[in-house]
Design a protein around this motif. Sequence first.
Motif, mmCIF file in Angstrom:
data_model
loop_
_atom_site.group_PDB
_atom_site.id
_atom_site.type_symbol
_atom_site.label_atom_id
_atom_site.label_comp_id
_atom_site.label_asym_id
_atom_site.label_seq_id
_atom_site.Cartn_x
_atom_site.Cartn_y
_atom_site.Cartn_z
ATOM 1 N N THR A 195 0.715 -1.169 0.077
ATOM 2 C CA THR A 195 -0.007 -0.029 0.183
ATOM 3 C C THR A 195 0.854 1.049 0.042
ATOM 4 O O THR A 195 2.090 1.165 -0.173
ATOM 5 N N ASP A 197 1.430 5.333 1.897
ATOM 6 C CA ASP A 197 0.942 6.348 2.846
ATOM 7 C C ASP A 197 -0.564 7.260 2.676
ATOM 8 O O ASP A 197 -1.285 7.303 3.256
ATOM 9 N N LYS A 209 -2.963 4.553 4.345
ATOM 10 C CA LYS A 209 -2.489 3.647 5.168
ATOM 11 C C LYS A 209 -3.515 3.239 6.374
ATOM 12 O O LYS A 209 -3.775 1.951 6.790
ATOM 13 N N VAL A 227 5.216 -0.563 2.390
ATOM 14 C CA VAL A 227 4.393 0.851 2.187
ATOM 15 C C VAL A 227 5.059 1.808 1.477
ATOM 16 O O VAL A 227 6.487 2.217 1.387
ATOM 17 N N VAL A 235 1.790 8.370 9.359
ATOM 18 C CA VAL A 235 0.960 7.282 9.169
ATOM 19 C C VAL A 235 1.259 6.348 10.272
ATOM 20 O O VAL A 235 1.963 6.304 10.899
ATOM 21 N N TRP A 237 1.728 2.978 12.171
ATOM 22 C CA TRP A 237 3.034 2.124 12.030
ATOM 23 C C TRP A 237 3.036 1.002 13.181
ATOM 24 O O TRP A 237 2.762 1.305 14.197
ATOM 25 N N ASP A 242 5.170 -3.634 9.506
ATOM 26 C CA ASP A 242 5.004 -2.556 8.482
ATOM 27 C C ASP A 242 6.637 -2.398 7.854
ATOM 28 O O ASP A 242 7.559 -2.185 8.930
#
Length: 671
Positions: A195, A197, A209, A227, A235, A237, A242
């Motif tokens: 993905t 942010d 996110k 990410v 974002v 975390w 992540d």
Amino acid sequence: MTTISNLLDERRRFPAPADFAADANLGPEAWAEAELDPIAHWERAARRLQWDEEWHTALEWEPATEQADGTLSVPRAAWFVGGRLNVAVNCVDRHVEAGNGAKIALHFEGERGDRRTITYADLQREVARAANALTALGVGKGDRVVVYLPVIPETVVITLAIARIGAVHSLVFGGFSGEAVRFRVEDTGAKLLVTSDGQFRRGTAVATKPNADHAVSGDNAIEHVLVVRRTGQDVPWTEGRDVWWHDVVDTAPDEHTPESFDAETPLFIMYTSGTTGKPKGLVHTSGGYLTQASWAHWAHFDAKPDDVHWCTADLAWVTAHTYELYGPLSNGLTQVIYEGTPDTPHRARHFEIIERYGVTTYYTAPTLIRTFMSWFPAGIPGPDAGGFDLSSIRLLGTVGEAINPEAWVWFHENVGAGRAPIVDTWWQSETGAAIVAPLPGVTTLKPGSATRPLPGLSALVVDDAGEEVPRGAGGYLVIDRPWPAMARTIWGNPERYRDSYWARFADRGYYFAGDGAKYDEDGDIWVLGRVDEVINVSGHRLSTIEIESALVSSPVVAEAGVTGVAHDVTGQTIVAFVIPRSTARPEPDDVAGWRALGTELTESLRSHVAAEIGPVAKPSRIVPVPDLPKTRSGKILRRILADLVEGRALGDTTSLQDPASIDRIAAILTP
């Protein structure tokens, strides 16, 4: 025998331009040559690719057949059995090895105006880094990876990297909700979610996110969330789960030794939009899919080495998989990818992009064409009027729904300068590539018709019993023999695959996914829309597409959505929702203004439809609206229109392009 009434009579014809025909990839003999031996045709198409081992059997096909206990078997197809290849090598490495590493693969245009140019050699290095990073994160052959990204270069890179290592990708539109992503994460059993942010949408940095975090918060097999930093937002975390793209991909080695995989290795899972019921995860495999995607792009887009191709679909849609990722890249073309919306920061953004990059082939949806019609009622301004130079365009294409004839002609005249052929394509997520489409150097085009099946393919219009209807009649559109890019199953539910597509005409062996169509007097096919949207008025089964086309042919209508609602006398009655073409329309939330406009337009538009296709098709009600409910890929959700009129619960609306459109329509309908 039930058929669909054939009402619209479109007589305009556009023969292939002589200069286009003289240099076309395929000539008029293509159909006859393919029909001599369709399997051999697809073997020739497959040999356009690079195989590490050739197949020993071109096709194994077991149709759905009745068993001793009365049940149907699940059909099974396998193409190029025994063959081995690497899909990413075919899309990237082989072009570099052929000496074309310096050729531009991608022109990226961000919504905010940032740009990147990526050569095939650049792309090879980026895909190698991503493949190495995936391996380091524990992803391998057969593992599923869900990709929840906007249209940015990293989306192309990670998709090709997943294919390169034999894993399976499932791309999700970046505007979907966290719940929609969650369903796909859990249904696929994905090990990795990719993905960003955030993303830029209509001039705003929208956080992504948090939705991704929601998607992986339940019971799932996710080990990491990778990410991409796109917007620079702060974002949430989760340490250990992540990881940043720039930490693990950008630092990985830029060389990767590819492995070859069996032709039937799953390549991707493509989910249907989910507007009714649980979305279906269609499984497409490697060898057959890439063969047809590559050949079809080359054939019906008449792909040339110096083309600059732009398919405007989001990368998550099957349209982009075939005609933005695998088709054009396997053919070594240069492409444009654009992150944003067509009206940001101005309504001519697409034309600005066409001019900037010299786009030669432009493939988009009828809904956007109709939107352009409403934005530019006097036509698109050219360079002499302070507008844009679209002279690079040599070929146009449409996809998503049948295009209304007036929209077709507007597109031809305003974007194609009256000279560029339009390739109107009919296909579905299930078919993997176009089935019915013209060859632009051969076919006499008819506005609103996808014309006939491509060489090597076969489709019929049949009645309830599976008998082919006569010319001039309508019925059900079926595919009557297997094709290489066909979805092999529904992920985790082969019985649903059988029941959804093969049970209806199992005795004939026909594939049927729910579209109606008609033959004209020449035997060309006109798609009439979903058969579950056919309106039955006093025994007449009427196509929504034909009524919508009649409305769009009015100079005051830019777009129309037609639905049937229950009626005590006639069974159903027709309600038409129209977007006015005039720029002097009410503000979106001016309910009184929209109702007044309905009073003003109703009788003239009812008379217009009666004159165009007959009194039986006259809408009982005309409802002007600021927008129509559409999926993210541009399909009008006529079911929702009927639900709104009849006051039913709307069900799943997660795939809507603009959820606010429902509230506005509901307010206009409320007495």
